[in-house]
Scaffold this motif. Structure first.
Motif, PDB file in Angstrom:
ATOM      1  N   UNK A  16      -2.721 153.639 -14.362  1.00 46.70           N
ATOM      2  CA  UNK A  16      -1.479 153.077 -13.829  1.00 46.70           C
ATOM      3  C   UNK A  16      -1.610 151.587 -13.578  1.00 46.70           C
ATOM      4  N   UNK A  17      -0.667 150.852 -14.139  1.00 48.41           N
ATOM      5  CA  UNK A  17      -0.509 149.475 -13.672  1.00 48.41           C
ATOM      6  C   UNK A  17       0.147 149.571 -12.288  1.00 48.41           C
ATOM      7  N   UNK A  18       0.078 148.524 -11.499  1.00 50.28           N
ATOM      8  CA  UNK A  18       0.589 148.576 -10.113  1.00 50.28           C
ATOM      9  C   UNK A  18       0.040 149.797  -9.376  1.00 50.28           C
ATOM     10  N   UNK A  19      -1.265 150.072  -9.556  1.00 51.16           N
ATOM     11  CA  UNK A  19      -1.768 151.351  -9.048  1.00 51.16           C
ATOM     12  C   UNK A  19      -1.668 151.480  -7.528  1.00 51.16           C
ATOM     13  N   UNK A  20      -1.828 150.368  -6.810  1.00 53.91           N
ATOM     14  CA  UNK A  20      -1.744 150.480  -5.336  1.00 53.91           C
ATOM     15  C   UNK A  20      -0.330 150.848  -4.888  1.00 53.91           C
ATOM     16  N   UNK A  21       0.659 150.206  -5.526  1.00 51.46           N
ATOM     17  CA  UNK A  21       2.052 150.541  -5.198  1.00 51.46           C
ATOM     18  C   UNK A  21       2.365 151.974  -5.638  1.00 51.46           C
ATOM     19  N   UNK A  22       1.747 152.365  -6.745  1.00 46.61           N
ATOM     20  CA  UNK A  22       1.994 153.721  -7.260  1.00 46.61           C
ATOM     21  C   UNK A  22       1.448 154.770  -6.290  1.00 46.61           C
ATOM     22  N   UNK A  23       0.248 154.532  -5.785  1.00 48.46           N
ATOM     23  CA  UNK A  23      -0.344 155.465  -4.811  1.00 48.46           C
ATOM     24  C   UNK A  23       0.553 155.548  -3.573  1.00 48.46           C
TER      25      UNK A  23
END
Ligand SMILES: [Fe+2]
Length: 294
Positions: free
Chosen positions: A144-151
């Protein structure tokens, strides 16, 4: 008012370059049954639901669309209102696809499309009588790009629990039920599938599946081995489009009320709590396929 809460990953929708080969693999090798074919899209089920796997012909292979079922405590209109209050756009789809008369379509910060719904048609086509026939679609792992926002999105918007990590911030495991993980979000610059995973019955089903895969020309590429995060005994192979497919048993059971996993003899700690792991395999075995980088 209740929170927006999904409790299971109901289906994945593959974009397939060679849709015929994928349908053949899911029917003959995986033992899924076709419930419907409409507008070139094939819907396959593993027993009860109208669909758990969708094969959509496309120019490029991918899975970028997932179906999650909500607990039904809120109407879709109420869910949409709560999403809206958090700044998340969604659109209500009515009679837009077979099997689900109403769903909300939205995007996660990685760019995946999510269909969230309360009810799916129970076609009850039954389990297949040849092929692997898993118990269920278990989890999805995606870069995932933007993985922190995705989490954060899965935790705060859809009410997932964070369970484990492998490497600080590398692979991030989240669940919406008692399975150790329903999604695994792998930090990356781009969003794409890492692997899709199906739960098997038991160890004998693992052996039989490996035999069957060999007969179908799909060798096991990693495993069998016990993972650290989740403690599932897993094997991995390729589908016809070289998507990585995991077959597993024995996954940790999460008790969200206690924030621990049900104790097992192979656990390193009692109680076993969410933590950051270093290795992938609890047995220390290495395989030719680098599972951290597929
Ligand atoms: Fe997995």
């Amino acid at each position: 008012m209740s929170k927006v809460k999904v409790f299971r990953l109901a289906y994945v929708d593959f974009s397939a370059k060679n849709a015929g080969a994928m349908v053949d693999y899911y029917t003959h090798t995986m033992g899924y049954r076709i419930t419907e074919e409409k507008d070139g899209v094939t819907y396959l089920s593993n027993g009860l639901d109208h669909h758990n796997i969708v094969i959509t012909p496309a120019e490029e292979k991918a899975i970028r669309r997932y179906g999650y079922q909500l607990d039904g405590k809120l109407t879709l209109e109420e869910v949409q209102e709560q999403l809206h209050s958090k700044g998340i756009a969604s659109s209500m789809k009515i009679d837009a696809k077979p099997g689900i008369s109403r769903f909300l379509e939205l995007q996660d910060p990685a760019g995946n499309v999510l269909d969230i719904f309360t009810e799916m048609e129970q076609t009850a086509i039954g389990f297949g009588n040849s092929g692997i026939v898993p118990l269920k679609l278990g989890h999805i792992a995606f870069y995932a790009k933007n993985f922190k926002e995705t989490i954060k999105f899965y935790q705060e918007v859809l009410n997932f629990d964070f369970t484990d990590q492998i490497g600080i911030d590398f692979a991030n495991f989240l669940t919406c039920n008692t399975d150790h993980h329903v999604i695994n979000i792998v930090a990356s610059e781009e969003t794409r599938l890492h692997h899709i995973a199906f739960q098997l019955k038991d160890a004998s089903h693992q052996y039989a599946s490996s035999d069957l895969l060999a007969k179908h020309g799909r060798p096991v590429l990693w495993g069998p081995s016990r993972h650290t995060a989740g403690h599932n005994i897993a094997t991995y192979h390729h589908d016809p489009e070289e998507n990585v497919v995991e077959l597993y048993t024995d996954m940790d059971v999460f008790i969200s009320e206690l924030g621990i996993f049900e104790p097992r003899p192979w656990h390193e700690m009692l109680p076993q709590k969410p933590k950051v792991w270093e290795a992938l395999s609890a047995w220390g075995t290495e395989f030719e396929l680098d599972l951290a980088n597929v």
